[in-house]
Design a protein around this motif. Structure first.
Motif, mmCIF file in Angstrom:
data_model
loop_
_atom_site.group_PDB
_atom_site.id
_atom_site.type_symbol
_atom_site.label_atom_id
_atom_site.label_comp_id
_atom_site.label_asym_id
_atom_site.label_seq_id
_atom_site.Cartn_x
_atom_site.Cartn_y
_atom_site.Cartn_z
ATOM 1 N N LYS A 94 -37.487 34.650 -1.024
ATOM 2 C CA LYS A 94 -37.158 35.187 0.306
ATOM 3 C C LYS A 94 -38.316 34.972 1.278
ATOM 4 O O LYS A 94 -38.122 34.581 2.427
ATOM 5 C CB LYS A 94 -36.829 36.677 0.220
ATOM 6 N N ARG A 95 -39.534 35.241 0.791
ATOM 7 C CA ARG A 95 -40.694 35.097 1.666
ATOM 8 C C ARG A 95 -40.924 33.633 2.047
ATOM 9 O O ARG A 95 -41.296 33.323 3.174
ATOM 10 C CB ARG A 95 -41.936 35.686 0.990
ATOM 11 N N PHE A 96 -40.669 32.741 1.085
ATOM 12 C CA PHE A 96 -40.813 31.306 1.362
ATOM 13 C C PHE A 96 -39.910 30.916 2.533
ATOM 14 O O PHE A 96 -40.321 30.207 3.454
ATOM 15 C CB PHE A 96 -40.438 30.514 0.107
ATOM 16 N N ALA A 196 -46.795 34.577 7.931
ATOM 17 C CA ALA A 196 -46.256 33.433 7.181
ATOM 18 C C ALA A 196 -47.317 32.973 6.185
ATOM 19 O O ALA A 196 -48.512 33.011 6.482
ATOM 20 C CB ALA A 196 -45.905 32.303 8.138
ATOM 21 N N LYS A 197 -46.860 32.522 5.010
ATOM 22 C CA LYS A 197 -47.837 32.025 4.034
ATOM 23 C C LYS A 197 -48.025 30.543 4.320
ATOM 24 O O LYS A 197 -47.361 29.692 3.760
ATOM 25 C CB LYS A 197 -47.305 32.272 2.613
ATOM 26 N N THR A 198 -48.934 30.268 5.243
ATOM 27 C CA THR A 198 -49.135 28.904 5.713
ATOM 28 C C THR A 198 -50.621 28.559 5.670
ATOM 29 O O THR A 198 -51.478 29.417 5.920
ATOM 30 C CB THR A 198 -48.552 28.741 7.139
ATOM 31 N N ASN A 201 -53.621 29.572 8.223
ATOM 32 C CA ASN A 201 -54.253 30.899 8.200
ATOM 33 C C ASN A 201 -55.500 30.874 7.330
ATOM 34 O O ASN A 201 -56.489 31.555 7.615
ATOM 35 C CB ASN A 201 -53.293 31.952 7.637
ATOM 36 N N TYR A 202 -55.425 30.110 6.261
ATOM 37 C CA TYR A 202 -56.566 30.028 5.351
ATOM 38 C C TYR A 202 -57.693 29.202 5.968
ATOM 39 O O TYR A 202 -58.864 29.550 5.851
ATOM 40 C CB TYR A 202 -56.123 29.449 4.003
ATOM 41 N N ALA A 203 -57.326 28.093 6.616
ATOM 42 C CA ALA A 203 -58.342 27.258 7.266
ATOM 43 C C ALA A 203 -59.115 28.097 8.290
ATOM 44 O O ALA A 203 -60.337 28.009 8.395
ATOM 45 C CB ALA A 203 -57.680 26.055 7.940
ATOM 46 N N GLU A 232 -56.579 45.087 8.795
ATOM 47 C CA GLU A 232 -55.374 44.311 8.511
ATOM 48 C C GLU A 232 -55.228 44.028 7.020
ATOM 49 O O GLU A 232 -54.418 44.617 6.349
ATOM 50 C CB GLU A 232 -55.382 43.014 9.317
ATOM 51 N N GLU A 233 -56.020 43.116 6.486
ATOM 52 C CA GLU A 233 -55.908 42.784 5.065
ATOM 53 C C GLU A 233 -57.133 41.988 4.624
ATOM 54 O O GLU A 233 -58.076 41.807 5.397
ATOM 55 C CB GLU A 233 -54.630 41.996 4.803
ATOM 56 N N VAL A 234 -57.121 41.492 3.386
ATOM 57 C CA VAL A 234 -58.306 40.811 2.864
ATOM 58 C C VAL A 234 -58.160 39.284 2.867
ATOM 59 O O VAL A 234 -59.073 38.563 2.511
ATOM 60 C CB VAL A 234 -58.659 41.344 1.453
ATOM 61 N N GLY A 235 -57.012 38.760 3.254
ATOM 62 C CA GLY A 235 -56.918 37.302 3.366
ATOM 63 C C GLY A 235 -56.171 36.669 2.208
ATOM 64 O O GLY A 235 -55.514 35.653 2.392
ATOM 65 N N ALA A 236 -56.273 37.243 1.026
ATOM 66 C CA ALA A 236 -55.376 36.832 -0.062
ATOM 67 C C ALA A 236 -54.893 38.076 -0.787
ATOM 68 O O ALA A 236 -54.263 38.005 -1.831
ATOM 69 C CB ALA A 236 -56.079 35.890 -1.019
ATOM 70 N N GLY A 259 -47.276 41.281 1.209
ATOM 71 C CA GLY A 259 -47.527 40.986 -0.203
ATOM 72 C C GLY A 259 -46.483 41.619 -1.115
ATOM 73 O O GLY A 259 -46.017 42.740 -0.871
ATOM 74 N N ILE A 260 -46.181 40.904 -2.172
ATOM 75 C CA ILE A 260 -45.250 41.418 -3.183
ATOM 76 C C ILE A 260 -45.978 42.449 -4.052
ATOM 77 O O ILE A 260 -45.398 43.452 -4.462
ATOM 78 C CB ILE A 260 -44.673 40.238 -3.990
ATOM 79 N N THR A 261 -47.269 42.237 -4.277
ATOM 80 C CA THR A 261 -48.057 43.234 -4.999
ATOM 81 C C THR A 261 -48.138 44.510 -4.152
ATOM 82 O O THR A 261 -48.015 45.620 -4.672
ATOM 83 C CB THR A 261 -49.467 42.693 -5.294
ATOM 84 N N ARG A 262 -48.316 44.347 -2.838
ATOM 85 C CA ARG A 262 -48.352 45.496 -1.924
ATOM 86 C C ARG A 262 -47.073 46.321 -2.056
ATOM 87 O O ARG A 262 -47.118 47.540 -2.226
ATOM 88 C CB ARG A 262 -48.499 44.984 -0.480
ATOM 89 N N GLY A 302 -52.985 41.798 -4.762
ATOM 90 C CA GLY A 302 -52.418 40.456 -4.557
ATOM 91 C C GLY A 302 -52.161 39.800 -5.907
ATOM 92 O O GLY A 302 -52.676 40.263 -6.928
ATOM 93 N N THR A 303 -51.399 38.727 -5.918
ATOM 94 C CA THR A 303 -51.007 38.092 -7.174
ATOM 95 C C THR A 303 -52.202 37.613 -8.001
ATOM 96 O O THR A 303 -52.235 37.795 -9.212
ATOM 97 C CB THR A 303 -50.073 36.900 -6.880
ATOM 98 N N ALA A 304 -53.197 37.012 -7.353
ATOM 99 C CA ALA A 304 -54.294 36.400 -8.098
ATOM 100 C C ALA A 304 -55.039 37.424 -8.943
ATOM 101 O O ALA A 304 -55.229 37.245 -10.142
ATOM 102 C CB ALA A 304 -55.253 35.690 -7.146
HETATM 103 C C1 LIG Z 1 -50.320 35.705 -0.722
HETATM 104 C C2 LIG Z 1 -51.100 36.575 0.173
HETATM 105 C C3 LIG Z 1 -51.284 37.946 -0.078
HETATM 106 C C4 LIG Z 1 -50.816 38.641 -1.325
HETATM 107 O O1 LIG Z 1 -49.435 38.556 -1.552
HETATM 108 P P1 LIG Z 1 -48.840 38.735 -3.012
HETATM 109 O O2 LIG Z 1 -47.404 38.450 -2.858
HETATM 110 O O3 LIG Z 1 -49.098 40.137 -3.412
HETATM 111 O O4 LIG Z 1 -49.554 37.768 -3.884
HETATM 112 C C5 LIG Z 1 -51.969 38.693 0.878
HETATM 113 N N1 LIG Z 1 -52.452 38.132 1.999
HETATM 114 C C6 LIG Z 1 -52.311 36.813 2.270
HETATM 115 C C7 LIG Z 1 -52.850 36.259 3.519
HETATM 116 C C8 LIG Z 1 -51.630 35.992 1.362
HETATM 117 O O5 LIG Z 1 -51.501 34.684 1.634
#
Ligand SMILES: *Cc1c(COP(=O)(O)O)cnc(C)c1O
Length: 364
Positions: A94-96, A196-198, A201-203, A232-236, A259-262, A302-304
């Protein structure tokens, strides 16, 4: 969706890792990849699993210039009985598609997204480590494939899935990390692509990440892009604060990744009888709360890493130490509960896990 599976010869298979504890994070990839092209005329077509290898591209391929790209991240876990669990993969599907819509990319039917993952894991089953804490990381992603430098959404795309066995995140123990609060840079802003998981955002986050490490911190804690006032959040990872008997996390506001972990932590916390709050949390409230002792725990989710306890925040050249830099009871309980469900050791009352069939599919 009928996936064509190109057979690999015995000699083409990589030697399996020997010690799952030394895998680290995504350094080694499995033997195969899933590839499916999209064009305006044919839609998604020719889904295929073949030998992992380079994807040839023209230098003008649009993703290389304008970053029209999205990805997902999830894990397959090996249970003690030898079964393989996926954790809430339909949430990734769904998130994708939400990320795809934001980035002007075509969506993928959820059942096809899930089938691509399931088939890859079935074929690459030997790469799912049996050590508890280790897992198989799954990376679905989509790139814009047009060859033009005109700025507009592409009309052709490539969807891929690659897999990487990963070691236990806490190989050196479940130790709290330090976060650097950046009030100089921002990761995302309202109306931008933060939810969005794009890749972009990481760059955008790399420079602040480097600053954080120079200051001795593991990661950045991002503040909002407008005022640099709200967490906001930690970036991953998403971020959680324990204020007495309340578990507080920033509300999803458009610039925070959902986040799904969230989502899972919030559901578990409610189930544990905790009060939960999703709301704006200012950095002053957090630092003030740490100083007065009303903030007793902070953790990332987060997932990692699953749950990542936070031992201190560095904000404006001052260190705010949380819970004597020890792992708090709720951080530990959340970590144990998530892990128990993922590895099939606790009852999955929320029906979060999906078993991957272990019979090998026919290759042809
Ligand atoms: C993937 C991601 C998360 C964590 O999401 P999960 O679904 O819990 O792994 C949080 N922040 C960012 C910016 C992400 O890309």
């Amino acid at each position: 969706m009928k996936i064509r599976i190109q057979p690999l010869k015995k000699g083409e298979l990589k030697p399996l890792f020997t010690n799952p504890n030394e895998l680290g994070f995504c350094k080694l990839f499995t033997d195969r990849m899933f590839v499916m092209p999209y064009t305006e005329v044919d839609g998604w077509h020719n889904p295929e699993i073949k030998k992992l290898g380079p994807i040839p591209m023209e230098p003008s391929t649009i993703v290389l210039h304008y970053a029209q790209e999205i990805f997902e991240g999830l894990k397959a876990f090996r249970t003690k009985k030898g079964e393989i669990n996926l954790f809430r993969p339909e949430m990734n599907a769904k998130r994708f598609n939400r990320s795809a819509a934001r980035m002007c990319m075509p969506t993928i039917p959820e059942s096809d997204f899930l089938a691509s993952i399931e088939m890859m894991v079935r074929l690459e089953e030997r790469w799912v480590p049996s050590t508890s804490g280790a897992s198989l990381y799954i990376r679905p992603f989509m790139i814009a494939a047009d060859t033009t430098l005109g700025v507009r959404a592409a009309s052709s795309y490539l969807y891929l899935v690659i897999l990487s066995p990963v070691g236990p995140y806490y190989a050196e123990g479940f130790n709290p990390i330090s976060l650097y609060v950046s009030d100089e840079y921002t990761r995302a802003s309202r109306g931008g692509t933060g939810e969005a998981k794009t890749g972009g955002n990481y760059a955008a986050s790399l420079l602040a990440g480097r600053t954080a490490r120079e200051k001795g911190c593991a990661q950045v804690l991002w503040l909002d892009g407008q005022e640099h006032r709200y967490v906001e959040e930690v970036g991953a990872m998403n971020i959680f604060f324990v204020f007495g008997d309340r578990l507080v996390t920033p509300a999803l506001n458009g610039s925070i990744l959902p986040g799904i972990t969230r989502d899972s932590v919030l559901a578990l916390a409610k189930d544990m009888g905790l009060k939960t709050e999703e709301r704006a949390v200012s950095i002053d409230e957090v630092c003030g709360g740490i100083t007065t002792g009303s903030v007793t725990e902070i953790f990332g989710a987060g997932t990692a890493a699953s749950i990542s306890p936070v031992g201190s925040l560095r904000y404006r050249e001052q260190d705010y130490v949380v819970g004597n830099r020890k792992v708090g009871p709720l951080s530990k309980k959340m970590y144990d509960t998530l892990r128990g469900i993922q590895y099939g050791e606790l009852e999955d009352r929320f029906h979060w896990t999906t078993k991957v069939p272990l019979e090998k599919p026919a290759e042809a």
